[in-house]
Design a protein around this motif. Sequence first.
Motif, PDB file in Angstrom:
ATOM      1  N   UNK A 192       0.858  -1.192   0.000  1.00  0.00           N
ATOM      2  CA  UNK A 192       0.000   0.000   0.000  1.00  0.00           C
ATOM      3  C   UNK A 192       0.893   1.241   0.000  1.00  0.00           C
ATOM      4  N   UNK A 193       1.390   1.637  -1.167  1.00  0.00           N
ATOM      5  CA  UNK A 193       2.296   2.789  -1.194  1.00  0.00           C
ATOM      6  C   UNK A 193       1.533   4.110  -1.175  1.00  0.00           C
ATOM      7  N   UNK A 194       2.264   5.142  -0.858  1.00  0.00           N
ATOM      8  CA  UNK A 194       1.761   6.506  -1.009  1.00  0.00           C
ATOM      9  C   UNK A 194       2.393   7.008  -2.308  1.00  0.00           C
ATOM     10  N   UNK A 195       1.554   7.403  -3.253  1.00  0.00           N
ATOM     11  CA  UNK A 195       2.057   7.789  -4.579  1.00  0.00           C
ATOM     12  C   UNK A 195       1.612   9.209  -4.891  1.00  0.00           C
ATOM     13  N   UNK A 196       2.559   9.995  -5.369  1.00  0.00           N
ATOM     14  CA  UNK A 196       2.264  11.333  -5.860  1.00  0.00           C
ATOM     15  C   UNK A 196       2.705  11.418  -7.305  1.00  0.00           C
ATOM     16  N   UNK A 197       1.917  12.117  -8.117  1.00  0.00           N
ATOM     17  CA  UNK A 197       2.186  12.238  -9.551  1.00  0.00           C
ATOM     18  C   UNK A 197       2.267  13.707  -9.930  1.00  0.00           C
ATOM     19  N   UNK A 198       3.251  14.035 -10.757  1.00  0.00           N
ATOM     20  CA  UNK A 198       3.363  15.385 -11.328  1.00  0.00           C
ATOM     21  C   UNK A 198       3.440  15.222 -12.838  1.00  0.00           C
ATOM     22  N   UNK A 199       2.448  15.748 -13.541  1.00  0.00           N
ATOM     23  CA  UNK A 199       2.391  15.619 -14.994  1.00  0.00           C
ATOM     24  C   UNK A 199       3.095  16.803 -15.632  1.00  0.00           C
ATOM     25  N   UNK A 200       4.125  16.513 -16.441  1.00  0.00           N
ATOM     26  CA  UNK A 200       4.837  17.580 -17.158  1.00  0.00           C
ATOM     27  C   UNK A 200       4.113  17.952 -18.440  1.00  0.00           C
ATOM     28  N   UNK A 201       3.337  17.021 -18.972  1.00  0.00           N
ATOM     29  CA  UNK A 201       2.594  17.260 -20.214  1.00  0.00           C
ATOM     30  C   UNK A 201       1.183  17.698 -19.852  1.00  0.00           C
ATOM     31  N   UNK A 202       0.917  18.944 -20.011  1.00  0.00           N
ATOM     32  CA  UNK A 202      -0.418  19.467 -19.723  1.00  0.00           C
ATOM     33  C   UNK A 202      -1.378  19.031 -20.817  1.00  0.00           C
ATOM     34  N   UNK A 203      -2.648  19.150 -20.548  1.00  0.00           N
ATOM     35  CA  UNK A 203      -3.657  18.746 -21.528  1.00  0.00           C
ATOM     36  C   UNK A 203      -3.567  19.607 -22.773  1.00  0.00           C
ATOM     37  N   UNK A 204      -3.947  19.048 -23.906  1.00  0.00           N
ATOM     38  CA  UNK A 204      -3.877  19.773 -25.170  1.00  0.00           C
ATOM     39  C   UNK A 204      -5.143  20.567 -25.443  1.00  0.00           C
TER      40      UNK A 204
END
Length: 181
Positions: free
Chosen positions: A82-94
Amino acid sequence: MKFDIKNPADWTHVLAGEVIAFPAKGQRNVRFSLNSTQEVTVWVADNPDMLDRVLVGRSSGIFECGFSANGETFVQLESNLAPIIYLRSNARTQFMAGGHGEKYTNVIPQGRRNSDLDRMMMIMKLNEKRRDEQQRVEIDRIRAEFEKQAKAAPTPEPEPEVVEPVTEPEADETEGASDDA
């Protein structure tokens, strides 16, 4: 060890097993960073049901994933723990946010016209027209003179040249004879 997460507000909490959509129209590069407390497996597919999914990678800590996709793609993160996951998207929506209707604006506002400049431009155009007319009259005059000279002086027909064939001198037969007697 150095941990550079840039702006903390860019990171969003993600649950293991959650499907994340990356909407797009056409070809696009997708790149995102993950920060997890346990080892996480990253899968990608072109449908939200994750059918025919493809393994992108598996790691823990801070790592970056990237791939190229044609159209909308979906990413799923899996882990046995059961990890703690954080995501940062470099590609913004088009996609653009909804506009507020069409706006008709001038890119560069029209400045006040200078009457002296307008007058000078008008004089330049008149001078150009007058010069072009003078050149046309002069060219017509010179062309007429050439035509007059061509008609007045008939050209004599050239006499055909007669070329006589060159013959080689014949050798004297007595010079080559030897005295046998």
